[in-house]
Design an enzyme around this catalytic site. Sequence first.
Site, mmCIF file in Angstrom:
data_model
loop_
_atom_site.group_PDB
_atom_site.id
_atom_site.type_symbol
_atom_site.label_atom_id
_atom_site.label_comp_id
_atom_site.label_asym_id
_atom_site.label_seq_id
_atom_site.Cartn_x
_atom_site.Cartn_y
_atom_site.Cartn_z
ATOM 1 N N ARG A 63 30.276 45.894 26.648
ATOM 2 C CA ARG A 63 30.024 44.529 27.545
ATOM 3 C C ARG A 63 31.264 43.529 26.761
ATOM 4 N NH1 ARG A 63 26.262 39.748 28.106
ATOM 5 N NH2 ARG A 63 26.607 38.864 30.408
ATOM 6 N N HIS A 67 34.325 41.188 28.271
ATOM 7 C CA HIS A 67 34.404 39.953 28.227
ATOM 8 C C HIS A 67 35.457 39.437 27.297
ATOM 9 C CE1 HIS A 67 30.138 38.449 29.670
ATOM 10 N NE2 HIS A 67 30.567 39.741 30.241
ATOM 11 N N ASN A 95 28.873 33.986 28.097
ATOM 12 C CA ASN A 95 28.770 34.858 26.517
ATOM 13 C C ASN A 95 27.765 34.486 25.949
ATOM 14 O OD1 ASN A 95 31.135 35.997 27.285
ATOM 15 N ND2 ASN A 95 32.445 34.681 26.078
ATOM 16 N N HIS A 194 26.894 49.689 33.999
ATOM 17 C CA HIS A 194 25.485 49.379 34.166
ATOM 18 C C HIS A 194 24.559 50.275 34.200
ATOM 19 C CE1 HIS A 194 26.387 44.694 35.366
ATOM 20 N NE2 HIS A 194 26.933 44.986 34.254
HETATM 21 C C1 HEM Z 1 30.825 41.419 38.352
HETATM 22 C C2 HEM Z 1 30.759 41.861 37.481
HETATM 23 C C3 HEM Z 1 29.719 41.898 36.263
HETATM 24 C C4 HEM Z 1 28.716 41.184 36.422
HETATM 25 C C5 HEM Z 1 28.209 39.749 37.388
HETATM 26 C C6 HEM Z 1 27.803 41.555 35.293
HETATM 27 C C7 HEM Z 1 26.537 40.876 34.632
HETATM 28 C C8 HEM Z 1 25.753 41.430 33.576
HETATM 29 C C9 HEM Z 1 24.698 40.776 33.258
HETATM 30 C C10 HEM Z 1 23.970 39.663 33.855
HETATM 31 C C11 HEM Z 1 24.180 41.442 32.269
HETATM 32 C C12 HEM Z 1 22.882 41.263 31.418
HETATM 33 C C13 HEM Z 1 23.108 40.165 30.243
HETATM 34 C C14 HEM Z 1 21.967 39.842 29.616
HETATM 35 O O1 HEM Z 1 20.989 39.333 30.198
HETATM 36 O O2 HEM Z 1 21.879 39.754 28.338
HETATM 37 C C15 HEM Z 1 25.045 42.362 31.897
HETATM 38 C C16 HEM Z 1 25.025 43.460 30.914
HETATM 39 C C17 HEM Z 1 26.018 44.502 30.810
HETATM 40 N N1 HEM Z 1 27.250 44.589 31.152
HETATM 41 FE FE1 HEM Z 1 27.709 43.664 32.869
HETATM 42 N N2 HEM Z 1 28.457 42.457 34.648
HETATM 43 C C18 HEM Z 1 29.435 42.724 35.403
HETATM 44 C C19 HEM Z 1 30.612 43.912 35.133
HETATM 45 C C20 HEM Z 1 30.519 44.543 33.880
HETATM 46 C C21 HEM Z 1 31.633 45.486 33.524
HETATM 47 C C22 HEM Z 1 32.914 45.474 33.976
HETATM 48 C C23 HEM Z 1 31.392 46.180 32.255
HETATM 49 C C24 HEM Z 1 31.872 46.922 31.563
HETATM 50 C C25 HEM Z 1 32.967 47.689 31.913
HETATM 51 C C26 HEM Z 1 29.723 45.494 32.081
HETATM 52 C C27 HEM Z 1 29.151 46.121 31.112
HETATM 53 C C28 HEM Z 1 27.865 45.583 30.710
HETATM 54 C C29 HEM Z 1 26.907 46.175 29.918
HETATM 55 C C30 HEM Z 1 27.259 47.592 29.093
HETATM 56 C C31 HEM Z 1 25.774 45.710 29.840
HETATM 57 C C32 HEM Z 1 24.500 45.766 28.807
HETATM 58 C C33 HEM Z 1 24.968 44.969 27.552
HETATM 59 C C34 HEM Z 1 23.774 45.032 26.499
HETATM 60 O O3 HEM Z 1 22.749 45.837 26.599
HETATM 61 O O4 HEM Z 1 23.931 44.521 25.392
HETATM 62 N N3 HEM Z 1 29.423 44.606 32.860
HETATM 63 N N4 HEM Z 1 26.053 42.340 32.765
#
Ligand code: HEM
Length: 322
Positions: A63, A67, A95, A194
């Site tokens: 993630r 970002h 972030n 995800h």
């Molecule tokens: C429209 C696109 C996206 C949205 C709206 C989105 C939104 C989110 C949100 C809200 C979270 C949870 C954050 C939290 O509550 O702490 C999250 C977690 C995550 N996102 Fe996304 N995301 C998007 C695209 C992506 C992309 C493109 C990737 C990687 C290629 C990605 C990888 C991850 C990962 C791996 C997590 C888990 C992180 C952790 O457990 O520390 N996301 N995302």
Amino acid sequence: MASSSSCRTWHCLLALFLLSSAAYGQLSPSFYAKSCPKLELIVRSTMTKALLAERRMGASLLRLYFHDCFVQGCDGSILLDDVGSFVGEKTALPNGNTVRGYEVIDEIKKNVELVCPGVVSCADITALAARDGVFLLGGPSWAVPLGQRDSATANLNEANSDLSVTSLSLDVLIALFAKKNLSPRDLTALLGAHTIGFSQCANFRDHIYNGTDIDPAFATLRKRSCPAQAPDGDGNLAPLDVQTQLIFDNAYYHNLVAKRGLLSADQLLFNGGSQDALVRQYAANPELFESDFATAMIKMGSLSPPSGPPTEIRRNCRVVNS
Ligand code: HEM
Ligand SMILES: *[C@@H]1O[C@H](CO)[C@@H](O)[C@H](O)[C@H]1NC(C)=O
């Protein structure tokens, strides 16, 4: 350039060509083959150690990389701390309080500097860490386009605008990715990230209480640890993938087909719109997902900063060189 007119021998011309292609930011998986041959080994071993301490770190670094790349390109801008009058991206709404793993980047950088001081950018370290995080959690591997340089600037406004959307629809998500030259197919593959990691209740509350596009039994399950009234339980975690939260597989797409996407953004990929067919394909064919994911990661990893602002190889990933 005065030197070009006096450059007549073939090796002089070759040197000029190599210099100018470096100046134009040619990326290549073998960028450090000569200058830091142990680089990938060092990243892999430090990541292995980090995941032994906490498996989730593989997701967190993936993630973090996303970002980084969506703001000024993959330039390590997200890593810069706020110091004095310098305001970085860490406090941007998408972030702050959610991006994690900065200490792991510091640890890798420290280990790399011991062996090849001043050679490897923090941007490239982040790219390799993200790739290894995916691989170590059982996902695909790919040849990372290396040679990105570190920015001497960050962009809080762009972090706020390009990493979040005010109104949520599939078209808005597609447009957000199109701005980075990523196709709808890239979007659908990249959101497969995800399949690992967690979200805080504050980020999925609306979907589980107000969403119409959600399996009621799944909503009930998630409500148990995410109270309706903010800010109660805002920071409570739930896995993004209800089946295999720390294994990089294609279960995410099975969830979407069953209306068990955790975030509203997730379920938008499968809501009767243009991505339904591809979601079904990824659910049926894990190899197709893995290869499209790797392709899209290479595309995302090739996003470079707009030419102009100075770049460097940062000594400390958190501050620009003085
Ligand atoms: C429209 C696109 C996206 C949205 C709206 C989105 C939104 C989110 C949100 C809200 C979270 C949870 C954050 C939290 O509550 O702490 C999250 C977690 C995550 N996102 Fe996304 N995301 C998007 C695209 C992506 C992309 C493109 C990737 C990687 C290629 C990605 C990888 C991850 C990962 C791996 C997590 C888990 C992180 C952790 O457990 O520390 N996301 N995302
Ligand atoms: C559900 O939607 C309403 C209207 O937009 C909003 O006021 C309310 O806070 C939402 N509930 C949750 C739990 O997010």
